[in-house]
Design a protein around this motif. Structure first.
Motif, PDB file in Angstrom:
ATOM      1  N   GLU A   1     -18.559  -9.223 -56.727  1.00 12.71           N
ATOM      2  CA  GLU A   1     -19.780  -8.716 -57.337  1.00 12.71           C
ATOM      3  C   GLU A   1     -20.730  -9.861 -57.687  1.00 12.71           C
ATOM      4  N   ASP A   2     -20.164 -10.988 -58.112  1.00  6.83           N
ATOM      5  CA  ASP A   2     -20.992 -12.156 -58.436  1.00  6.83           C
ATOM      6  C   ASP A   2     -21.651 -12.725 -57.187  1.00  6.83           C
ATOM      7  N   PHE A   3     -20.898 -12.790 -56.101  1.00  6.41           N
ATOM      8  CA  PHE A   3     -21.470 -13.346 -54.869  1.00  6.41           C
ATOM      9  C   PHE A   3     -22.590 -12.457 -54.342  1.00  6.41           C
ATOM     10  N   ILE A   4     -22.420 -11.152 -54.458  1.00  2.00           N
ATOM     11  CA  ILE A   4     -23.474 -10.232 -54.035  1.00  2.00           C
ATOM     12  C   ILE A   4     -24.750 -10.473 -54.832  1.00  2.00           C
ATOM     13  N   LYS A   5     -24.617 -10.645 -56.149  1.00  6.10           N
ATOM     14  CA  LYS A   5     -25.787 -10.888 -56.995  1.00  6.10           C
ATOM     15  C   LYS A   5     -26.495 -12.182 -56.602  1.00  6.10           C
ATOM     16  N   LEU A   6     -25.713 -13.219 -56.320  1.00  4.89           N
ATOM     17  CA  LEU A   6     -26.301 -14.496 -55.907  1.00  4.89           C
ATOM     18  C   LEU A   6     -26.978 -14.369 -54.549  1.00  4.89           C
ATOM     19  N   PHE A   7     -26.361 -13.640 -53.657  1.00  5.10           N
ATOM     20  CA  PHE A   7     -26.925 -13.419 -52.326  1.00  5.10           C
ATOM     21  C   PHE A   7     -28.272 -12.704 -52.417  1.00  5.10           C
ATOM     22  N   ILE A   8     -28.342 -11.678 -53.254  1.00  7.57           N
ATOM     23  CA  ILE A   8     -29.564 -10.879 -53.373  1.00  7.57           C
ATOM     24  C   ILE A   8     -30.737 -11.713 -53.889  1.00  7.57           C
ATOM     25  N   VAL A   9     -30.478 -12.553 -54.905  1.00 15.25           N
ATOM     26  CA  VAL A   9     -31.584 -13.323 -55.498  1.00 15.25           C
ATOM     27  C   VAL A   9     -31.922 -14.573 -54.695  1.00 15.25           C
ATOM     28  N   SER A  10     -31.070 -14.938 -53.746  1.00 14.88           N
ATOM     29  CA  SER A  10     -31.339 -16.135 -52.944  1.00 14.88           C
ATOM     30  C   SER A  10     -32.369 -15.839 -51.862  1.00 14.88           C
ATOM     31  N   SER A  11     -32.990 -16.895 -51.366  1.00 10.75           N
ATOM     32  CA  SER A  11     -33.946 -16.727 -50.264  1.00 10.75           C
ATOM     33  C   SER A  11     -33.229 -16.406 -48.961  1.00 10.75           C
ATOM     34  N   VAL A  12     -31.924 -16.633 -48.919  1.00  8.61           N
ATOM     35  CA  VAL A  12     -31.139 -16.357 -47.705  1.00  8.61           C
ATOM     36  C   VAL A  12     -31.247 -14.883 -47.334  1.00  8.61           C
ATOM     37  N   SER A  13     -31.112 -14.000 -48.322  1.00 11.03           N
ATOM     38  CA  SER A  13     -31.191 -12.565 -48.030  1.00 11.03           C
ATOM     39  C   SER A  13     -32.561 -12.202 -47.458  1.00 11.03           C
ATOM     40  N   THR A  14     -33.605 -12.820 -47.982  1.00 13.16           N
ATOM     41  CA  THR A  14     -34.957 -12.556 -47.483  1.00 13.16           C
ATOM     42  C   THR A  14     -35.127 -13.070 -46.059  1.00 13.16           C
ATOM     43  N   HIS A  15     -34.581 -14.243 -45.780  1.00 11.75           N
ATOM     44  CA  HIS A  15     -34.666 -14.793 -44.425  1.00 11.75           C
ATOM     45  C   HIS A  15     -33.990 -13.863 -43.415  1.00 11.75           C
ATOM     46  N   ILE A  16     -32.846 -13.317 -43.791  1.00  9.82           N
ATOM     47  CA  ILE A  16     -32.138 -12.414 -42.884  1.00  9.82           C
ATOM     48  C   ILE A  16     -32.924 -11.116 -42.720  1.00  9.82           C
ATOM     49  N   GLU A  17     -33.424 -10.566 -43.822  1.00 11.08           N
ATOM     50  CA  GLU A  17     -34.228  -9.338 -43.759  1.00 11.08           C
ATOM     51  C   GLU A  17     -35.440  -9.508 -42.858  1.00 11.08           C
ATOM     52  N   ASN A  18     -36.035 -10.683 -42.891  1.00 12.76           N
ATOM     53  CA  ASN A  18     -37.248 -10.942 -42.113  1.00 12.76           C
ATOM     54  C   ASN A  18     -36.955 -11.394 -40.686  1.00 12.76           C
ATOM     55  N   GLY A  19     -35.673 -11.457 -40.328  1.00 10.72           N
ATOM     56  CA  GLY A  19     -35.309 -11.802 -38.958  1.00 10.72           C
ATOM     57  C   GLY A  19     -35.512 -13.260 -38.607  1.00 10.72           C
ATOM     58  N   ASP A  20     -35.318 -14.147 -39.569  1.00 16.84           N
ATOM     59  CA  ASP A  20     -35.461 -15.580 -39.326  1.00 16.84           C
ATOM     60  C   ASP A  20     -34.316 -16.060 -38.427  1.00 16.84           C
ATOM     61  N   PRO A  21     -34.608 -16.501 -37.192  1.00 18.36           N
ATOM     62  CA  PRO A  21     -33.548 -16.910 -36.255  1.00 18.36           C
ATOM     63  C   PRO A  21     -32.672 -18.036 -36.792  1.00 18.36           C
ATOM     64  N   VAL A  22     -33.211 -18.884 -37.644  1.00 18.09           N
ATOM     65  CA  VAL A  22     -32.419 -19.983 -38.200  1.00 18.09           C
ATOM     66  C   VAL A  22     -31.218 -19.433 -38.959  1.00 18.09           C
ATOM     67  N   PHE A  23     -31.422 -18.324 -39.667  1.00 16.86           N
ATOM     68  CA  PHE A  23     -30.351 -17.750 -40.464  1.00 16.86           C
ATOM     69  C   PHE A  23     -29.554 -16.698 -39.701  1.00 16.86           C
ATOM     70  N   LEU A  24     -30.136 -16.148 -38.653  1.00 18.80           N
ATOM     71  CA  LEU A  24     -29.419 -15.138 -37.865  1.00 18.80           C
ATOM     72  C   LEU A  24     -28.451 -15.764 -36.875  1.00 18.80           C
ATOM     73  N   VAL A  25     -28.889 -16.831 -36.228  1.00 14.02           N
ATOM     74  CA  VAL A  25     -28.049 -17.429 -35.187  1.00 14.02           C
ATOM     75  C   VAL A  25     -27.896 -18.942 -35.326  1.00 14.02           C
ATOM     76  N   GLY A  26     -28.672 -19.552 -36.218  1.00 11.48           N
ATOM     77  CA  GLY A  26     -28.657 -21.014 -36.307  1.00 11.48           C
ATOM     78  C   GLY A  26     -27.718 -21.574 -37.349  1.00 11.48           C
ATOM     79  N   LYS A  27     -27.152 -20.714 -38.187  1.00 10.95           N
ATOM     80  CA  LYS A  27     -26.250 -21.175 -39.239  1.00 10.95           C
ATOM     81  C   LYS A  27     -24.925 -20.431 -39.156  1.00 10.95           C
ATOM     82  N   SER A  28     -23.865 -21.131 -39.510  1.00 14.66           N
ATOM     83  CA  SER A  28     -22.555 -20.489 -39.595  1.00 14.66           C
ATOM     84  C   SER A  28     -22.447 -19.751 -40.920  1.00 14.66           C
ATOM     85  N   GLY A  29     -21.413 -18.927 -41.033  1.00 13.49           N
ATOM     86  CA  GLY A  29     -21.189 -18.240 -42.294  1.00 13.49           C
ATOM     87  C   GLY A  29     -20.943 -19.205 -43.438  1.00 13.49           C
TER      88      GLY A  29
END
Length: 213
Positions: A34-62
């Motif tokens: 639950e904590d990781f989900i909260k951090l994910f939501i407030v991070s810019s990472v979630s926004t990058h994925i929502e917006n289809g940023d290729p760097v975060f979709l295919v350019g980074k590992s998990g």
């Protein structure tokens, strides 16, 4: 026509990356789900994925994604070596399926996790992890739609604290049109771009925020 969050060619790698991020952060690093989900939501990472940023979709590992989330939101570096795994953990499945649903509906992760807690998704794993992912998407979408019964326009307008009349006056979109959009008597997705743009400027949101998924 269904509008997805980004091109389908990116989807598989994005799912794998987010699944690995959840697995690494929760199982390897011991961060409560639950904590990781909260951090994910407030991070810019979630926004990058929502917006289809290729760097975060295919350019980074998990692992990279998990590290980015933790560093940005807590200022802490994760330095635990990832364990090699040959199957999908429950946590991997959660990240993998949520990534699919977000792509499929183009909804915000924050909206999805408003409806579903980490525990809810854990419980769904036992009955759905071997099913076709579209079944998971259908079940989740039904509950998300039920939760957000108001149109996006009404929800954003009321949160902003603006009456229908005020919005009509400030956006130069007729009051009747705004009422019909909010009552679903007229499809806002088919409104002119100019009208939706004017409304979005008044409410301080994007055009995409006002469209119905």
């Amino acid at each position: 026509m269904t509008i997805h969050a980004y091109q389908e060619t990116y989807l598989s790698k994005a799912q794998t990356a987010l699944g690995d991020a959840f697995d690494y952060a929760i199982n390897t690093c011991g961060i409560p789900g639950e904590d990781f989900i909260k951090l994910f939501i407030v991070s810019s990472v979630s926004t990058h994925i929502e917006n289809g940023d290729p760097v975060f979709l295919v350019g980074k590992s998990g692992i990279d994604i998990a590290l980015d989330i933790m560093l940005e939101t807590t200022g802490k570096q994760l330095a635990i070596e990832p364990h090699e795994h040959f199957g999908r953990s429950r946590e991997y499945w959660i990240g993998w399926t949520i990534c699919y649903y977000q792509w499929f509906t183009a909804r915000r992760f924050s909206d999805i996790f408003t409806v579903f807690s980490f525990e809810d998704l854990q419980n769904m794993y036992y009955t759905l992890h071997e099913a076709d992912i579209t079944k998971f998407a259908d079940i989740v979408d039904e509950q998300v739609r039920d939760h957000f019964k108001d149109t996006n326009l009404k929800r954003i307008r009321t949160t902003y604290g603006c009456t229908q009349s005020e919005l009509a006056k400030r956006s130069s979109v007729s009051l009747r049109s705004i009422q019909m959009y909010e009552q679903r008597n007229r499809d806002i997705n088919k409104a002119s771009i100019e009208s939706i743009y004017r409304i979005s400027k008044v409410l301080g949101c994007t055009i995409e925020d006002l469209l119905e998924k």
